[in-house]
Design a protein around this motif. Structure first.
Motif, PDB file in Angstrom:
ATOM      1  N   TRP B 205       0.877  -1.192   0.000  1.00 45.97           N
ATOM      2  CA  TRP B 205       0.000   0.000   0.000  1.00 45.97           C
ATOM      3  C   TRP B 205       0.901   1.224   0.000  1.00 45.97           C
ATOM      4  N   VAL B 206       0.919   1.950  -1.118  1.00 46.19           N
ATOM      5  CA  VAL B 206       1.849   3.064  -1.287  1.00 46.19           C
ATOM      6  C   VAL B 206       1.071   4.377  -1.313  1.00 46.19           C
ATOM      7  N   LEU B 207       1.515   5.326  -0.516  1.00 49.96           N
ATOM      8  CA  LEU B 207       0.874   6.646  -0.472  1.00 49.96           C
ATOM      9  C   LEU B 207       1.740   7.660  -1.199  1.00 49.96           C
ATOM     10  N   PRO B 208       1.175   8.730  -1.755  1.00 44.40           N
ATOM     11  CA  PRO B 208      -0.276   8.982  -1.793  1.00 44.40           C
ATOM     12  C   PRO B 208      -0.986   8.081  -2.787  1.00 44.40           C
ATOM     13  N   LEU B 209      -2.278   7.857  -2.524  1.00 49.25           N
ATOM     14  CA  LEU B 209      -3.085   7.119  -3.489  1.00 49.25           C
ATOM     15  C   LEU B 209      -3.127   7.894  -4.799  1.00 49.25           C
ATOM     16  N   PRO B 210      -3.047   7.212  -5.923  1.00 53.49           N
ATOM     17  CA  PRO B 210      -3.211   7.916  -7.204  1.00 53.49           C
ATOM     18  C   PRO B 210      -4.681   8.250  -7.441  1.00 53.49           C
ATOM     19  N   ALA B 211      -4.946   9.045  -8.466  1.00 53.33           N
ATOM     20  CA  ALA B 211      -6.327   9.445  -8.767  1.00 53.33           C
ATOM     21  C   ALA B 211      -7.206   8.204  -8.930  1.00 53.33           C
ATOM     22  N   ASP B 212      -6.676   7.169  -9.561  1.00 54.65           N
ATOM     23  CA  ASP B 212      -7.406   5.901  -9.628  1.00 54.65           C
ATOM     24  C   ASP B 212      -6.863   4.992  -8.531  1.00 54.65           C
ATOM     25  N   PRO B 213      -7.637   4.801  -7.463  1.00 56.79           N
ATOM     26  CA  PRO B 213      -7.078   4.067  -6.313  1.00 56.79           C
ATOM     27  C   PRO B 213      -6.812   2.591  -6.607  1.00 56.79           C
ATOM     28  N   LEU B 214      -7.296   2.114  -7.743  1.00 63.87           N
ATOM     29  CA  LEU B 214      -6.917   0.752  -8.146  1.00 63.87           C
ATOM     30  C   LEU B 214      -5.412   0.644  -8.349  1.00 63.87           C
ATOM     31  N   LEU B 215      -4.770   1.770  -8.651  1.00 68.35           N
ATOM     32  CA  LEU B 215      -3.365   1.748  -9.047  1.00 68.35           C
ATOM     33  C   LEU B 215      -2.432   2.169  -7.912  1.00 68.35           C
ATOM     34  N   GLY B 216      -2.920   2.103  -6.679  1.00 68.53           N
ATOM     35  CA  GLY B 216      -2.110   2.531  -5.541  1.00 68.53           C
ATOM     36  C   GLY B 216      -1.168   1.456  -5.023  1.00 68.53           C
ATOM     37  N   ARG B 217      -1.161   0.311  -5.657  1.00 73.55           N
ATOM     38  CA  ARG B 217      -0.291  -0.770  -5.209  1.00 73.55           C
ATOM     39  C   ARG B 217       1.166  -0.476  -5.554  1.00 73.55           C
ATOM     40  N   GLY B 218       2.053  -1.121  -4.817  1.00 69.85           N
ATOM     41  CA  GLY B 218       3.463  -0.939  -5.119  1.00 69.85           C
ATOM     42  C   GLY B 218       4.233  -2.219  -4.862  1.00 69.85           C
ATOM     43  N   HIS B 219       5.489  -2.210  -5.295  1.00 73.56           N
ATOM     44  CA  HIS B 219       6.383  -3.340  -5.038  1.00 73.56           C
ATOM     45  C   HIS B 219       6.442  -3.643  -3.533  1.00 73.56           C
ATOM     46  N   GLU B 244       1.114 -14.956  -5.037  1.00 74.41           N
ATOM     47  CA  GLU B 244       1.086 -14.227  -6.305  1.00 74.41           C
ATOM     48  C   GLU B 244       1.364 -12.756  -6.060  1.00 74.41           C
ATOM     49  N   VAL B 245       2.360 -12.241  -6.735  1.00 77.51           N
ATOM     50  CA  VAL B 245       2.575 -10.796  -6.674  1.00 77.51           C
ATOM     51  C   VAL B 245       1.745 -10.156  -7.786  1.00 77.51           C
ATOM     52  N   GLU B 246       0.812  -9.331  -7.369  1.00 81.34           N
ATOM     53  CA  GLU B 246      -0.104  -8.680  -8.319  1.00 81.34           C
ATOM     54  C   GLU B 246      -0.110  -7.186  -8.035  1.00 81.34           C
ATOM     55  N   ILE B 247       0.525  -6.432  -8.897  1.00 76.36           N
ATOM     56  CA  ILE B 247       0.670  -4.992  -8.672  1.00 76.36           C
ATOM     57  C   ILE B 247       0.108  -4.231  -9.863  1.00 76.36           C
ATOM     58  N   PHE B 248      -0.900  -3.413  -9.594  1.00 78.75           N
ATOM     59  CA  PHE B 248      -1.378  -2.473 -10.613  1.00 78.75           C
ATOM     60  C   PHE B 248      -0.749  -1.128 -10.274  1.00 78.75           C
ATOM     61  N   ARG B 249       0.097  -0.641 -11.114  1.00 81.50           N
ATOM     62  CA  ARG B 249       0.721   0.663 -10.865  1.00 81.50           C
ATOM     63  C   ARG B 249       1.306   1.189 -12.167  1.00 81.50           C
ATOM     64  N   GLN B 250       0.994   2.422 -12.480  1.00 84.10           N
ATOM     65  CA  GLN B 250       1.393   2.957 -13.776  1.00 84.10           C
ATOM     66  C   GLN B 250       2.911   2.933 -13.968  1.00 84.10           C
TER      67      GLN B 250
END
Lengths: 273, 273
Positions: B205-219, B244-250
């Motif tokens: 859980w990486v802060l700050p949350l991005p505009a799309d909170p689906l993409l707030g994940r991090g390594h 499973e490592v599953e990360i949505f992050r731009q």
């Protein structure tokens, strides 16, 4: 007719000074107000209390205390001192509750248990002060999206677990619809909160969330929360205090305050009056 | 040494085709993969299954089924048909679980109970199909910030309450750290999930949350979650599947996939290996 009475939390019109909010409530026949410490300090505590009293306004909450989770002892002691000051202010203003936002994870730590113990210890420290001053602490659960950085108390059940360790007149909980609406156990927790609801705050959950999720609230009825159902549960749990409308949202802050107050009052009447 | 084995969910490198992900896992000696239906369909189901098998890769999950909450009966039937197809795909791929994201509030409704009953009814419909195909459904709790629009199952306890209504081999739960880490009752719910954990997914859980909170994940390690503690609890509950490592992050999607896979593998080894 729920019989529930409206209060306006001044964060909904955050650009107004305390005197301006008092005038706004009078113009819109809103009987109570939730105050923020910075605006009270700007006016001065005694003049602020006098202004509110002279206007016949009830103070449904003072926002806010808390932020107890710090890595070093000096910062923790500083937070306690600040909360003691906030209790004094709440007493002077005759507020129904001092709203506590606990603080997030301790900086540099991922230990939720540590942060939660710090919060419990701090509340325990404040209880005798609250009792002496006749002020009630309101432990607020914030939405879990704020757990890391703002509030490790993430559900009404947790807030209650904490409050129930202390006398009811000293510690209650804040039920804020924006923060707790999603909880499958909410109805049960509200029932369990009988005699412990220190403050009831209303805002709707509006999508999409803005970049700052603190500002995702909206006018009652604009979002996804079944506000009538939650309100009925709060009333069924014996709550007879005010319902504070507290909305953080940029478009609302940008709107004329009289328009905002009129909308708040109209929506409250339509949905919950 | 936890003995836990790494799987790479392909959403972490979402710009890759199925064949590219298979190659990536082979180059980085990752033994298992979590697949997404669109990429499987793009390759064709039988060729995709053959490619994964030829590479000696285990399929730790197929993402995803669910989205059951619709206002009209035709749309609900369509969702069930799509989920039956997904179960067939999961069987062909030999996936450990078909991940189910329940869907949010029914469009036009604020009734959480209605949405939750629709989800339970849909899972009940799918159970015989899952049993016949030998596939396990994995009910995923999503973070409460997605409750309105994506998933009314908002905590691991709720996912378990649902799963426990059905045979263990047919319905389990997905534990995804990004979604459940904040829960004060998490340790107890993971213990209660013994024999029911169908899939374990990791992201920070990486802060700050991005505009799309689906993409707030991090390594793993870049954020605020105590991943080692949650992993220990999952293992203590008897889970012996892949992590499973599953990360949505731009930024991660924008990085070279080999760099991402190397980071995933290194962080997993450092934190959980």
């Amino acid at each position: 007719m729920t019989g529930l009475r409206l209060s306006l939390n001044q964060a909904t019109v955050k650009h107004l000074t305390l005197d301006q909010v008092v005038g706004l409530c009078q113009r819109h026949e809103i009987e109570a107000v939730g105050l923020w410490r910075d605006r009270v300090a700007e006016r001065g505590l005694a003049p602020a209390a006098a202004a509110v009293r002279a206007a016949g306004l009830h103070v449904s909450s003072l926002c806010r205390g808390g932020f107890f989770t710090h890595a070093d002892a000096a910062a923790r002691a500083g937070a306690l001192a600040d909360n003691r000051a906030a209790l004094t202010e709440a007493a002077e203003l005759g507020a129904d509750a001092l709203v506590l936002v606990s603080g997030g994870l301790v900086p540099g730590s991922r230990d939720l248990g540590l942060a939660r113990r710090m919060v419990a210890d701090a509340v325990a420290e404040l209880v005798p002060v609250a009792q002496r001053l006749g002020v009630r602490l309101g432990v607020e659960a914030l939405h879990p999206m704020f757990c890391a950085d703002r509030c490790v108390v993430s559900g009404l059940g947790e807030a209650l677990d904490l409050a129930l360790q202390f006398p009811a007149e000293a510690v209650g909980v804040v039920v804020d619809t924006y923060h707790v609406w999603w909880d499958a156990g909410l109805a049960g927790q509200i029932a369990r909160a009988r005699g412990r609801i220190a403050c009831f705050q209303l805002a709707d959950w509006v999508l999409p969330l803005p970049a700052d999720p603190l500002l995702g609230r909206g006018h009652l009825g604009d979002g996804h929360i079944d506000l009538a159902q939650i309100t009925a549960q709060v009333l069924a749990a014996g709550y007879r205090g005010f319902a504070e409308v507290e909305i953080f949202r940029q478009e609302i802050w940008d709107a004329p305050a009289d328009e905002t107050a009129a909308t708040v009052r109209r929506r409250f009447g339509e949905l919950l009056g």
